[in-house]
Design a protein around this motif. Structure first.
Motif, PDB file in Angstrom:
ATOM      1  N   GLU A 212       0.827  -1.200   0.000  1.00 36.49           N
ATOM      2  CA  GLU A 212       0.000   0.000   0.000  1.00 36.49           C
ATOM      3  C   GLU A 212       0.871   1.263   0.000  1.00 36.49           C
ATOM      4  OE1 GLU A 212      -2.893   0.037   3.107  1.00 36.49           O
ATOM      5  OE2 GLU A 212      -3.351  -2.094   2.893  1.00 36.49           O
ATOM      6  N   GLU A 213       0.262   2.383  -0.403  1.00 34.34           N
ATOM      7  CA  GLU A 213       0.919   3.677  -0.361  1.00 34.34           C
ATOM      8  C   GLU A 213       1.097   4.113   1.093  1.00 34.34           C
ATOM      9  OE1 GLU A 213       3.089   5.907  -1.308  1.00 34.34           O
ATOM     10  OE2 GLU A 213       2.108   5.852  -3.259  1.00 34.34           O
ATOM     11  N   SER A 214       2.113   4.949   1.365  1.00 33.59           N
ATOM     12  CA  SER A 214       2.370   5.366   2.744  1.00 33.59           C
ATOM     13  C   SER A 214       1.271   6.304   3.240  1.00 33.59           C
ATOM     14  CB  SER A 214       3.730   6.054   2.860  1.00 33.59           C
ATOM     15  OG  SER A 214       3.664   7.406   2.482  1.00 33.59           O
ATOM     16  N   PRO A 215       0.853   6.158   4.500  1.00 34.40           N
ATOM     17  CA  PRO A 215      -0.228   7.008   5.022  1.00 34.40           C
ATOM     18  C   PRO A 215       0.157   8.481   5.095  1.00 34.40           C
ATOM     19  CG  PRO A 215       0.748   5.669   6.766  1.00 34.40           C
ATOM     20  CD  PRO A 215       1.299   5.156   5.477  1.00 34.40           C
ATOM     21  N   SER A 216       1.421   8.784   5.368  1.00 34.54           N
ATOM     22  CA  SER A 216       1.854  10.186   5.418  1.00 34.54           C
ATOM     23  C   SER A 216       1.717  10.830   4.046  1.00 34.54           C
ATOM     24  CB  SER A 216       3.309  10.281   5.893  1.00 34.54           C
ATOM     25  OG  SER A 216       3.417   9.899   7.237  1.00 34.54           O
ATOM     26  N   TYR A 217       2.056  10.072   2.997  1.00 33.47           N
ATOM     27  CA  TYR A 217       1.904  10.613   1.642  1.00 33.47           C
ATOM     28  C   TYR A 217       0.429  10.854   1.325  1.00 33.47           C
ATOM     29  CZ  TYR A 217       1.497  10.930  -3.366  1.00 33.47           C
ATOM     30  OH  TYR A 217       1.161  11.359  -4.629  1.00 33.47           O
ATOM     31  N   GLU A 218      -0.433   9.907   1.663  1.00 32.65           N
ATOM     32  CA  GLU A 218      -1.856  10.052   1.381  1.00 32.65           C
ATOM     33  C   GLU A 218      -2.428  11.289   2.070  1.00 32.65           C
ATOM     34  OE1 GLU A 218      -3.572   8.584  -0.725  1.00 32.65           O
ATOM     35  OE2 GLU A 218      -2.717   6.630  -1.124  1.00 32.65           O
ATOM     36  N   ALA A 219      -1.929  11.579   3.279  1.00 30.36           N
ATOM     37  CA  ALA A 219      -2.435  12.727   4.025  1.00 30.36           C
ATOM     38  C   ALA A 219      -1.930  14.056   3.480  1.00 30.36           C
ATOM     39  CB  ALA A 219      -2.044  12.593   5.496  1.00 30.36           C
ATOM     40  N   ALA A 220      -0.779  14.040   2.787  1.00 29.32           N
ATOM     41  CA  ALA A 220      -0.147  15.297   2.379  1.00 29.32           C
ATOM     42  C   ALA A 220      -0.129  15.521   0.872  1.00 29.32           C
ATOM     43  CB  ALA A 220       1.286  15.336   2.910  1.00 29.32           C
ATOM     44  N   LYS A 221      -0.618  14.576   0.062  1.00 27.37           N
ATOM     45  CA  LYS A 221      -0.431  14.669  -1.381  1.00 27.37           C
ATOM     46  C   LYS A 221      -1.129  15.880  -1.997  1.00 27.37           C
ATOM     47  CE  LYS A 221      -4.121  11.323  -2.440  1.00 27.37           C
ATOM     48  NZ  LYS A 221      -4.384  10.010  -3.080  1.00 27.37           N
ATOM     49  N   HIS A 222      -2.173  16.384  -1.351  1.00 25.87           N
ATOM     50  CA  HIS A 222      -2.849  17.557  -1.898  1.00 25.87           C
ATOM     51  C   HIS A 222      -1.956  18.791  -1.865  1.00 25.87           C
ATOM     52  CE1 HIS A 222      -3.393  18.043   2.440  1.00 25.87           C
ATOM     53  NE2 HIS A 222      -3.571  19.335   2.197  1.00 25.87           N
ATOM     54  N   LYS A 223      -0.949  18.795  -0.991  1.00 21.18           N
ATOM     55  CA  LYS A 223      -0.065  19.951  -0.872  1.00 21.18           C
ATOM     56  C   LYS A 223       0.896  20.073  -2.047  1.00 21.18           C
ATOM     57  CE  LYS A 223       0.030  20.409   4.164  1.00 21.18           C
ATOM     58  NZ  LYS A 223       0.924  20.537   5.341  1.00 21.18           N
ATOM     59  N   VAL A 224       1.160  18.967  -2.728  1.00 21.96           N
ATOM     60  CA  VAL A 224       2.110  19.006  -3.837  1.00 21.96           C
ATOM     61  C   VAL A 224       1.627  19.939  -4.935  1.00 21.96           C
ATOM     62  CG1 VAL A 224       3.326  17.635  -5.560  1.00 21.96           C
ATOM     63  CG2 VAL A 224       2.856  16.667  -3.316  1.00 21.96           C
ATOM     64  N   ALA A 225       0.341  19.875  -5.243  1.00 25.61           N
ATOM     65  CA  ALA A 225      -0.225  20.717  -6.296  1.00 25.61           C
ATOM     66  C   ALA A 225      -0.169  22.196  -5.931  1.00 25.61           C
ATOM     67  CB  ALA A 225      -1.671  20.306  -6.574  1.00 25.61           C
ATOM     68  N   GLU A 226      -0.157  22.500  -4.617  1.00 28.60           N
ATOM     69  CA  GLU A 226      -0.128  23.884  -4.164  1.00 28.60           C
ATOM     70  C   GLU A 226       1.288  24.427  -4.068  1.00 28.60           C
ATOM     71  OE1 GLU A 226      -1.990  23.619  -0.397  1.00 28.60           O
ATOM     72  OE2 GLU A 226      -3.886  22.824  -1.176  1.00 28.60           O
ATOM     73  N   ASP A 227       2.282  23.554  -4.220  1.00 24.78           N
ATOM     74  CA  ASP A 227       3.670  23.910  -3.951  1.00 24.78           C
ATOM     75  C   ASP A 227       4.453  24.082  -5.241  1.00 24.78           C
ATOM     76  OD1 ASP A 227       5.580  24.475  -2.046  1.00 24.78           O
ATOM     77  OD2 ASP A 227       6.394  22.449  -2.061  1.00 24.78           O
ATOM     78  N   SER A 228       5.333  25.073  -5.301  1.00 22.10           N
ATOM     79  CA  SER A 228       6.216  25.237  -6.454  1.00 22.10           C
ATOM     80  C   SER A 228       7.194  24.078  -6.522  1.00 22.10           C
ATOM     81  CB  SER A 228       6.984  26.555  -6.338  1.00 22.10           C
ATOM     82  OG  SER A 228       8.041  26.606  -7.261  1.00 22.10           O
ATOM     83  N   ALA A 229       7.536  23.686  -7.743  1.00 26.69           N
ATOM     84  CA  ALA A 229       8.458  22.560  -7.923  1.00 26.69           C
ATOM     85  C   ALA A 229       9.846  22.864  -7.376  1.00 26.69           C
ATOM     86  CB  ALA A 229       8.560  22.192  -9.402  1.00 26.69           C
ATOM     87  N   VAL A 230      10.172  24.152  -7.184  1.00 23.97           N
ATOM     88  CA  VAL A 230      11.511  24.514  -6.704  1.00 23.97           C
ATOM     89  C   VAL A 230      11.487  25.028  -5.268  1.00 23.97           C
ATOM     90  CG1 VAL A 230      12.365  25.012  -9.016  1.00 23.97           C
ATOM     91  CG2 VAL A 230      11.331  26.851  -7.674  1.00 23.97           C
TER      92      VAL A 230
END
Length: 425
Positions: A212-230
């Motif tokens: 399974e995918e890590s629970p910490s990633y599942e909880a935080a993945k929405h933040k990636v779209a809000e964050d600059s790649a750099v």
């Protein structure tokens, strides 16, 4: 917001950590076996009347794989943050196996001339991209599945699997050089460790596809779209400095050591590989102890003591190997150096992971770690060989390369916050 993981079921945590580590072991076997057969590879792909020139060329191709690691770290690490750790980890093991099996089947210089060296280098690049994505993503995956207060211990098994992959590669090369004649090794025996990558591909893919995918990633993945790649480059720079000594010490004390003990400590090729294998065993055994200790006393004390011990002892230990020679001296020295390196490798995965918030961890930990590995670690065998050739001193790599690296990383560690016991961000 912190990414607490107090509710992770222990059975799921163990399964996920096992999946990451067994795949990691297999990949680092694939990537590292090249170094243990460098002398033969030099003859098959870079023939030269001067053995040192051929060896330098072989180690240069080894280093090219590391130059590709930052690319893999950025691209596959970003995939790990945007599409999940699991997707990225399946891709890395597939790419690594393709590169490894390809080397095992590759025609040599005798058959196709300079194209043999070109194709070998291309396959090392494929391996390098895979390795670049593997380390940071698998480390993030392990740390995110670990129970609070045990990240040092759990993360240490990521390094157990990394060292275990090198151990498996060293042991395989040692067994082959022991049971086959030098002529047999030169003709076809060198191919066997690479072709075994086919077995590793099947096992690794099966294990990683069923986790399974890590629970910490599942909880935080929405933040990636809000964050600059750099956005995480400052933290990535810390990871870079943190890794400099780690990667120089690892590849000098392991990948380059069989070459040193053959040339300057009077060991045969088989003896050098067996001595290196014993040293790797000491690392594998000691890493979990130091990782668990870092959960209790903190990451920084364990990291700093390990760094200072190696910096202080490397010159006298290599001097002793040269002066006395033989397995009775080389093996204890490699065991001692391995136990010291295990201090950094035990506390290191948790310490470097805890620098980053979850939504930046895979990308920027991979980028910082792999760039340092490319610049300083991958070319450590090449630099050591070149420094000896240039200065005439077999000990010059210690005071011109390893000790300065120790100073840089120690300064970075002193500036890091202590994160043992804190929740993941």
């Amino acid at each position: 917001m912190s990414q607490a993981n107090t509710s992770i079921p222990r059975d799921k945590s163990r399964k996920a950590i096992y999946a990451a580590c067994i795949g990691n072991l297999m990949e680092w076997y694939d990537f590292g076996v090249y170094a243990y057969l460098a002398a033969i590879i030099a003859k098959k792909f870079f023939p030269s009347t001067d053995p040192t020139v051929g060896l330098l060329a072989a180690f240069a191709a080894y280093g090219v794989g590391f130059l590709a690691r930052p690319l893999g770290g950025i691209l596959i690490g970003r995939m790990g943050d945007t599409h999940g750790r699991k997707v990225a980890l399946v891709l890395t093991i597939f790419m690594m196996s393709v590169g490894t099996i390809g080397i095992g089947l590759l025609p040599t210089y005798e058959s196709i001339g300079v194209w043999a060296a070109v194709l070998l280098t291309l396959l090392r690049i494929i391996q390098g991209i895979a390795a670049g994505g593997e380390w940071g993503t698998s480390t993030a995956f392990v740390i995110e599945w670990a129970s609070p207060g045990r990240r040092g211990f759990a993360g240490s098994f990521q390094q157990v699997s990394t060292a275990g992959g090198s151990l498996l590669g060293s042991a395989t090369a040692a067994v082959l050089t022991s049971i086959l004649t030098a002529e047999q090794m030169l003709q076809w025996g060198w191919r066997v460790p690479f072709i075994l990558g086919a077995l590793l591909l099947a096992v690794g893919l099966y294990i990683r596809r069923n986790v399974e995918e890590s629970p910490s990633y599942e909880a935080a993945k929405h933040k990636v779209a809000e964050d600059s790649a750099v956005a995480g480059w400052r933290l990535g720079a810390r990871a870079f400095g943190f890794t400099i000594f780690w990667t120089v010490a690892y590849y000098m004390l392991l990948a380059w050591m069989p070459t040193f003990t053959q040339r300057f400590a009077g060991l045969s090729p088989s003896q050098a590989l067996w001595a290196n294998t014993v040293g790797l065993i000491s690392i594998v055994v000691a890493i979990p102890f130091w990782g668990a200790l870092s959960d209790r006393v903190g990451r920084r004390p364990v990291l700093l003591v390990g760094t200072l011990l190696i910096a202080a002892s490397i010159y006298p230990m290599l001097s002793l190997m040269m002066a006395k020679g033989g397995m009775s001296v080389v093996v204890p020295c490699q065991i001692a150096l391995g136990a010291m390196l295990a201090m950094y490798s035990g506390a290191g995965p948790a310490a470097i992971s805890e620098i980053f918030p979850t939504h930046q961890r895979s990308t920027w930990m991979s980028a910082g770690y792999t760039l340092a590995a490319a610049v300083f670690g991958g070319f450590a065998p090449f630099m050591a060989t070149w420094l000896i050739s240039t200065t005439g001193s077999p000990l010059s790599p210690t005071y011109l390369y390893l000790i300065p690296a120790a100073v840089i990383s120690a300064l970075v560690i002193l500036r890091l916050k202590e994160t043992a016991g804190a929740e993941l961000r």
